[in-house]
Design an enzyme around this catalytic site. Structure first.
Site, PDB file in Angstrom:
ATOM      1  N   SER A 100      -6.358  -8.314  16.093  1.00  0.00           N
ATOM      2  CA  SER A 100      -4.915  -8.247  15.887  1.00  0.00           C
ATOM      3  C   SER A 100      -4.262  -9.606  15.748  1.00  0.00           C
ATOM      4  O   SER A 100      -3.070  -9.685  15.510  1.00  0.00           O
ATOM      5  CB  SER A 100      -4.264  -7.496  17.046  1.00  0.00           C
ATOM      6  OG  SER A 100      -4.616  -8.114  18.259  1.00  0.00           O
TER       7      SER A 100
ATOM      8  N   ASP B 143       4.650  -5.042  20.301  1.00  0.00           N
ATOM      9  CA  ASP B 143       3.780  -4.356  21.257  1.00  0.00           C
ATOM     10  C   ASP B 143       4.495  -3.349  22.132  1.00  0.00           C
ATOM     11  O   ASP B 143       3.916  -2.900  23.114  1.00  0.00           O
ATOM     12  CB  ASP B 143       3.126  -5.387  22.178  1.00  0.00           C
ATOM     13  CG  ASP B 143       2.174  -6.285  21.432  1.00  0.00           C
ATOM     14  OD1 ASP B 143       1.773  -7.300  22.015  1.00  0.00           O
ATOM     15  OD2 ASP B 143       1.840  -5.946  20.296  1.00  0.00           O
TER      16      ASP B 143
ATOM     17  N   HIS C 240      -1.768 -11.888  22.262  1.00  0.00           N
ATOM     18  CA  HIS C 240      -0.757 -11.765  21.225  1.00  0.00           C
ATOM     19  C   HIS C 240       0.236 -12.904  21.336  1.00  0.00           C
ATOM     20  O   HIS C 240       0.221 -13.666  22.298  1.00  0.00           O
ATOM     21  CB  HIS C 240      -0.024 -10.416  21.338  1.00  0.00           C
ATOM     22  CG  HIS C 240      -0.800  -9.275  20.772  1.00  0.00           C
ATOM     23  ND1 HIS C 240      -0.424  -7.964  20.955  1.00  0.00           N
ATOM     24  CD2 HIS C 240      -1.914  -9.224  20.020  1.00  0.00           C
ATOM     25  CE1 HIS C 240      -1.290  -7.179  20.334  1.00  0.00           C
ATOM     26  NE2 HIS C 240      -2.201  -7.920  19.768  1.00  0.00           N
TER      27      HIS C 240
END
Lengths: 192, 189
Positions: free
Chosen positions: B47, B131, B86
Site C-alpha cells: 500500500s 484509512d 502509511h
C-alpha cells in the site's frame, strides 16, 4: 581452516560488511549532493481559484447523521521547479499541498487554548522522474475533501505551502517545504 | 560419553546462548534508544508503493513529541497485531476531555482531565482513500501517544523478504528447517 563452511562463512561476512559500508557511503554522498544543489531554497507560486465549503452528514466525511461537518475543497494554480531534489539516488519525490491553521475557541465550556493547531493535506502527487519535476498546474482540483476535528472550518485562515518527501534508493528520507506565503481563508458553507 | 565430550558440547551450547542473548540485548537497546516497541519493521503490504515494496526494512524513531503531516508512520490498530505503514495526511493538536477513570467516577467527578493530544489520519500512498475504514469501530483518528509505534527515518530495500518467505511460504519454512538439520548432522566437531 580451509573447509568449505569456513570459506562460505568468510565470503558471506565479507559481502555483508561491504554492502553495509557501501550503503553508508551512498547515503552520505547523495545527501551531500542535495545540499550542494541547494535543495532547501526552492520557491514557487500558488493561487487558489475556487474554494467550496459544504456540510456533510456521513461518516466518510467526518460527520454523522445528527451533526454535520464542514468539508472544504479547492482548486488552484501552482508553479514550481523541483529539479534540485533529484539525483542518482532518488527513487521518488512525494509532494503534497498542506494547509496549516490554528485552533479555534469552539468549545464554550472547556478552556480551549490558542496552542491548538492542525495541518491537512489537500492534494498530493508522486514524481518519479526528473523530467516531471517542473510543476505547472492550472485549475487543479484538490484530491481530498478536508474536514477538521471541530465542526467549523469556515472563516478560519490557513497558511498553504507545498511540502515534499524525497525517498532515496538507499538511505534516510528527507523532508522539506516550498513556502508560498499564501494565507487563505476558508469560505463559509453554502448549506448551513 | 566421557567428560571431555560433555564439556565441549556444553561450551558449544554456551557460545550459542551468548550469540542469542547478545542479539536480544542489541534489539532491546535499539528499542530504548528509539523509544519504540519495534524499532525495525518489515513492510508487508504494497500500500505504500512505489516508495516501499514488500520486504523492505524500515528504521523507526519515536522520540518526537508530535508527528508531522507527511511523515510515514507505523501504527497498530487496537487489539490487532499487524502493524501498518502509511503516511500521515492530517494532524490535529487538540485538547480533549478524557472519560473519568473508575476511581474518579466513584468519587463523583463527572468529567475526566483535559489532555492535549495529537490526532492523526493516515493513508497509504498507493490507496485511493484514507484509512478511516481500517480503524476500530467508532475510531475516527489515531492517537499519537497510544497507537503510533514510530515514524520512518530510513530504510534498506528488499533485505527483509526472507522473513516474509519464512512466514508465508510453506516450502521455504521446511526448506530452512531441513537445511538447519542437515548442517547440524553433517558438521564434524
Amino acid at each position: 581452516m580451509f573447509s568449505i563452511t569456513q570459506r562460505a562463512q568468510d565470503v558471506s561476512s565479507m559481502i555483508t560488511t561491504s554492502i553495509g559500508v557501501l550503503a553508508v557511503l551512498i547515503s552520505i554522498s547523495s545527501l551531500i549532493q542535495l545540499y550542494l544543489n541547494d535543495y532547501n531554497n526552492l520557491s514557487g507560486e500558488l493561487s487558489v481559484r475556487k474554494a467550496q465549503n459544504s456540510v456533510k452528514f456521513t461518516r466518510s466525511f467526518g460527520g454523522n447523521a445528527r451533526n454535520g461537518k464542514e468539508n472544504v475543497r479547492l482548486s488552484f494554480d501552482m508553479e514550481t521547479d523541483l529539479t534540485p531534489l533529484f539525483n542518482w539516488n532518488t527513487k521518488q519525490v512525494f509532494v503534497y499541498l498542506v494547509g496549516e491553521y490554528d485552533g479555534l475557541n469552539v468549545l464554550k465550556k472547556a478552556k480551549v487554548a490558542k496552542d491548538e493547531s492542525s495541518k491537512v493535506v489537500f492534494w498530493d502527487k508522486i514524481i518519479r522522474d526528473k523530467a516531471d519535476a517542473v510543476l505547472d498546474l492550472k485549475n487543479t482540483r484538490s484530491k481530498y475533501t478536508v474536514w477538521d476535528y471541530y465542526q467549523k472550518m469556515g472563516n478560519r485562515t490557513a497558511n498553504l505551502k507545498l511540502e515534499y518527501n524525497i525517498q532515496p534508493h538507499v538511505g534516510p528520507l528527507v523532508w522539506g517545504s516550498v513556502d508560498f506565503n499564501y494565507p487563505f481563508e476558508f469560505p463559509e458553507p453554502k448549506n448551513a | 560419553m566421557n567428560v571431555r565430550q560433555i564439556r565441549s558440547q556444553l561450551s558449544q551450547g554456551l557460545t550459542m546462548a551468548m550469540v542469542l542473548s547478545s542479539a536480544y540485548i542489541f534489539w532491546k537497546l535499539l528499542s530504548i534508544v528509539t523509544n519504540s516497541g519495534s524499532p525495525l519493521v518489515v513492510v508487508l503490504s504494497g500500500s505504500m508503493e512505489p516508495a516501499f515494496q514488500r520486504g523492505d526494512i524500515l528504521f523507526l524513531w519515536n522520540r518526537d513529541q508530535y508527528v508531522d503531516t507527511g511523515d510515514i508512520v507505523v501504527y497498530n490498530i487496537q487489539d490487532r497485531s499487524i502493524p501498518i505503514v502509511h503516511r500521515v495526511v492530517r494532524e490535529h493538536i487538540v485538547y480533549e476531555v478524557e472519560r473519568p477513570t473508575k476511581e474518579e467516577r466513584k468519587k463523583g467527578t463527572k468529567k475526566g482531565k483535559t489532555v492535549k493530544k495529537q490526532l492523526l489520519l493516515t493513508k497509504g500512498d498507493n490507496n485511493e482513500v484514507n484509512d478511516l475504514s481500517l480503524y476500530a469501530y467508532g475510531q475516527k483518528y489515531l492517537d499519537r501517544d497510544r497507537d503510533i509505534v514510530g515514524s520512518v527515518k530510513g530504510y534498506l530495500p528488499k533485505i527483509g523478504y526472507v522473513t516474509i518467505l519464512v512466514t508465508e511460504n510453506q516450502y521455504f519454512k521446511y526448506a530452512m528447517l531441513g537445511w538447519l538439520v542437515l548442517s547440524v548432522l553433517l558438521t564434524n566437531e
